[in-house]
Structures are given as structure tokens and as C-alpha cells.
Design a protein around this motif. Structure first.
Motif, mmCIF file in Angstrom:
data_model
loop_
_atom_site.group_PDB
_atom_site.id
_atom_site.type_symbol
_atom_site.label_atom_id
_atom_site.label_comp_id
_atom_site.label_asym_id
_atom_site.label_seq_id
_atom_site.Cartn_x
_atom_site.Cartn_y
_atom_site.Cartn_z
ATOM 1 N N THR A 2 0.827 -1.198 0.000
ATOM 2 C CA THR A 2 0.000 0.000 0.000
ATOM 3 C C THR A 2 0.867 1.255 0.000
ATOM 4 N N ASP A 3 0.253 2.368 -0.385
ATOM 5 C CA ASP A 3 0.992 3.638 -0.421
ATOM 6 C C ASP A 3 1.510 4.015 0.961
ATOM 7 N N HIS A 4 0.694 3.785 2.000
ATOM 8 C CA HIS A 4 1.147 4.213 3.329
ATOM 9 C C HIS A 4 2.291 3.343 3.833
ATOM 10 N N LEU A 5 2.312 2.055 3.468
ATOM 11 C CA LEU A 5 3.453 1.218 3.853
ATOM 12 C C LEU A 5 4.709 1.628 3.084
ATOM 13 N N ALA A 6 4.550 1.957 1.805
ATOM 14 C CA ALA A 6 5.701 2.404 1.015
ATOM 15 C C ALA A 6 6.269 3.704 1.571
ATOM 16 N N ALA A 7 5.399 4.615 1.984
ATOM 17 C CA ALA A 7 5.868 5.877 2.564
ATOM 18 C C ALA A 7 6.569 5.635 3.891
ATOM 19 N N THR A 8 6.051 4.711 4.678
ATOM 20 C CA THR A 8 6.686 4.391 5.962
ATOM 21 C C THR A 8 8.063 3.783 5.745
ATOM 22 N N ARG A 9 8.158 2.857 4.793
ATOM 23 C CA ARG A 9 9.461 2.237 4.505
ATOM 24 C C ARG A 9 10.478 3.264 4.030
ATOM 25 N N ALA A 10 10.086 4.108 3.100
ATOM 26 C CA ALA A 10 11.014 5.117 2.587
ATOM 27 C C ALA A 10 11.444 6.079 3.679
ATOM 28 N N SER A 11 10.526 6.445 4.550
ATOM 29 C CA SER A 11 10.850 7.382 5.634
ATOM 30 C C SER A 11 11.865 6.789 6.587
ATOM 31 N N TYR A 12 11.649 5.521 6.990
ATOM 32 C CA TYR A 12 12.580 4.921 7.947
ATOM 33 C C TYR A 12 13.915 4.562 7.305
ATOM 34 N N ASP A 13 13.922 4.282 6.021
ATOM 35 C CA ASP A 13 15.214 4.167 5.333
ATOM 36 C C ASP A 13 15.979 5.481 5.446
ATOM 37 N N ASN A 14 15.268 6.587 5.327
ATOM 38 C CA ASN A 14 15.903 7.903 5.329
ATOM 39 C C ASN A 14 16.439 8.292 6.702
ATOM 40 N N LEU A 74 10.040 -3.271 8.019
ATOM 41 C CA LEU A 74 9.679 -2.850 6.681
ATOM 42 C C LEU A 74 10.840 -2.178 5.955
ATOM 43 N N SER A 75 11.752 -1.578 6.715
ATOM 44 C CA SER A 75 12.835 -0.772 6.150
ATOM 45 C C SER A 75 14.089 -1.605 5.903
ATOM 46 N N PRO A 76 14.524 -1.761 4.659
ATOM 47 C CA PRO A 76 15.775 -2.478 4.401
ATOM 48 C C PRO A 76 16.976 -1.862 5.119
ATOM 49 N N LYS A 77 17.003 -0.540 5.231
ATOM 50 C CA LYS A 77 18.122 0.110 5.909
ATOM 51 C C LYS A 77 18.137 -0.250 7.391
ATOM 52 N N GLU A 80 19.429 -3.748 7.691
ATOM 53 C CA GLU A 80 20.884 -3.741 7.498
ATOM 54 C C GLU A 80 21.599 -3.373 8.804
ATOM 55 N N LEU A 81 21.131 -2.342 9.479
ATOM 56 C CA LEU A 81 21.727 -1.945 10.756
ATOM 57 C C LEU A 81 21.549 -3.038 11.808
ATOM 58 N N ALA A 82 20.363 -3.637 11.856
ATOM 59 C CA ALA A 82 20.094 -4.683 12.841
ATOM 60 C C ALA A 82 21.035 -5.871 12.660
ATOM 61 N N ARG A 83 21.232 -6.289 11.425
ATOM 62 C CA ARG A 83 22.134 -7.420 11.162
ATOM 63 C C ARG A 83 23.574 -7.068 11.520
ATOM 64 N N ARG A 84 23.968 -5.850 11.220
ATOM 65 C CA ARG A 84 25.342 -5.436 11.514
ATOM 66 C C ARG A 84 25.597 -5.373 13.019
ATOM 67 N N ASN A 85 24.606 -4.880 13.757
ATOM 68 C CA ASN A 85 24.787 -4.689 15.194
ATOM 69 C C ASN A 85 24.515 -5.940 16.020
ATOM 70 N N GLU A 92 14.918 -9.982 8.970
ATOM 71 C CA GLU A 92 14.528 -9.963 7.566
ATOM 72 C C GLU A 92 13.630 -8.775 7.284
ATOM 73 N N VAL A 93 13.613 -8.375 6.014
ATOM 74 C CA VAL A 93 12.727 -7.309 5.564
ATOM 75 C C VAL A 93 11.341 -7.904 5.337
ATOM 76 N N GLY A 94 10.329 -7.251 5.875
ATOM 77 C CA GLY A 94 8.975 -7.733 5.685
ATOM 78 C C GLY A 94 7.975 -6.812 6.347
ATOM 79 N N SER A 95 6.704 -7.066 6.076
ATOM 80 C CA SER A 95 5.624 -6.271 6.638
ATOM 81 C C SER A 95 4.874 -7.074 7.694
#
Length: 209
Positions: A2-14, A74-77, A80-85, A92-95
Motif C-alpha cells: 500500500t501507499d502508506h506502507l511504502a511511505a513508511t518504509r522510505a521514511s525509515y530508510d531515510n 519494513l525498512s531495508p536500511k 541492514e543496521l540490525a544485522r550489523r549490530n 529480515e525485511v517484511g511487513s
């Protein structure tokens, strides 16, 4: 998605790096948070999924308490941080709205300050999804911001541009959605915030045995 999930993912990546720096040491100074997570860890059987885990702060805490836990965000970024730390924990990335777990697979679901981006009409279905993956007697712990059903659309957070929407629900609305999904509230904690009508709440819930 959904649009709101995509916006949430992009925001938390940022905001991922800035957000992680802000909260990574917060557990040490928050005895109430530790107490709730400790109670959840003691009461809940394995495995546990931390939904909306961010960079893995609460996931790591449950792991240190002896839980078999994994994290989903939801956020790949953030993942990435979680796996590194936390190299010893699976992430995993998922909703949280479409979990990859089998029916009755989990002992517990943690959603720690991750459900407040879900619009009200979608809450019952979200909590039904939590119930689906839990075995009989499985437990849920939800922590969230609360308000008077306000809808917030900030343009900036943690020093960066965002486009997500935040919903500050009344605690009784969340209780109703959990119960509508077939979950039983076993404990509830509410705390006032710094602004009138706003605060924080945690809900312990359980599937039928």
C-alpha cells in the motif's frame, strides 16, 4: 504494498542512522520498558517475532533475556543496521501486515512502537494476522504512542525528511481492535505524555488456549 506502507518504509530508510543513534542506549535509562520486556520474556514461549524491530534494540534485549527471537522490519536500511549490530540474531525485511510465519508457529509477538503507522480500518486485520501466527496461549505485547485519535503527517523527523503518517489512538480504541481480533487483554499500562491528551500505552494480550 500500500501507499502508506511504502511511505513508511522510505521514511525509515531515510532516518535509520539518526534514529538508531538516538535510541540505541535508551533501554539503560528506562526501567519501565525493561520491566515490561522482562515480563513478556518470562511469560512467553519461544519463538518470538519482534515486528517493526528497527535496528534491533528490543530484539537484542529479548535475546539477552534468553528468548529465541527474530526481527522483521519494513525498512531495508533498518534491517541492514540490525544485522550489523546483532550478528547472532536473524532479521529480515517484511511487513507485519503479511507475515511469512505458518499458522500457530510462534509463542509470542512483540510490536514495540511499530503499529502507530497503521490506519484505524486496518487495525483489526493486523491483529488477526498476529493471532494467526500464534499458537494457542501465545502472547502479544504492543507498545505505542497514544492520543485522541489524531492523525499526524510530519515532513521532518530525526533531522531528515519523512512522508509517513502517524496515528495517535485512544487506548480504548486499541483494546477494542485487539478484542475484535479474538485476543484477550491480560494487562494494560498507560502513561501520560508531555502534552495534554497524549501519552504512551502498552498492552499484553493472549490468544485463546
Amino acid at each position: 504494498m500500500t501507499d502508506h506502507l511504502a511511505a513508511t518504509r522510505a521514511s525509515y530508510d531515510n532516518v535509520a542512522d539518526a534514529y538508531h543513534e538516538l535510541v540505541k542506549d535508551r533501554m539503560a535509562g528506562n526501567p519501565m520498558e525493561r520491566a515490561m520486556l522482562n515480563a513478556f520474556a518470562e511469560l512467553t514461549g519461544d519463538p518470538i517475532a519482534d515486528l517493526g524491530c528497527g535496528a534491533g534494540r528490543t530484539t537484542a534485549y529479548l535475546k539477552s533475556a534468553g528468548c529465541a527471537v527474530s526481527g522483521i522490519d519494513l525498512s531495508p536500511k533498518m534491517v541492514e543496521l540490525a544485522r550489523r549490530n546483532n550478528p547472532g540474531i536473524p532479521f529480515e525485511v517484511g511487513s507485519m501486515t503479511e507475515l511469512r510465519f505458518r499458522d500457530d508457529e510462534l509463542g509470542g509477538v512483540l510490536a514495540w512502537y511499530s503499529t502507530f503507522h497503521i490506519p484505524q480500518p486496518e487495525l483489526p486485520a493486523l491483529f488477526v494476522e498476529f493471532k494467526r501466527v500464534l499458537r494457542p496461549g501465545g502472547r502479544v505485547l504492543i507498545g505505542t504512542h497514544t492520543g485522541q485519535d489524531e492523525v499526524l503527517r510530519p515532513e521532518k523527523a530525526y533531522g531528515h525528511a519523512v512522508s509517513y503518517t502517524a496515528y495517535l489512538y485512544r487506548p480504548e480504541l486499541l483494546v477494542g481492535a485487539l478484542e475484535q481480533a479474538g485476543l484477550t487483554i491480560t494487562a494494560q499500562l498507560t502513561e501520560p505524555g508531555s502534552r495534554p491528551g497524549r501519552g504512551y500505552a502498552a498492552f499484553f494480550a493472549q490468544t485463546p488456549t
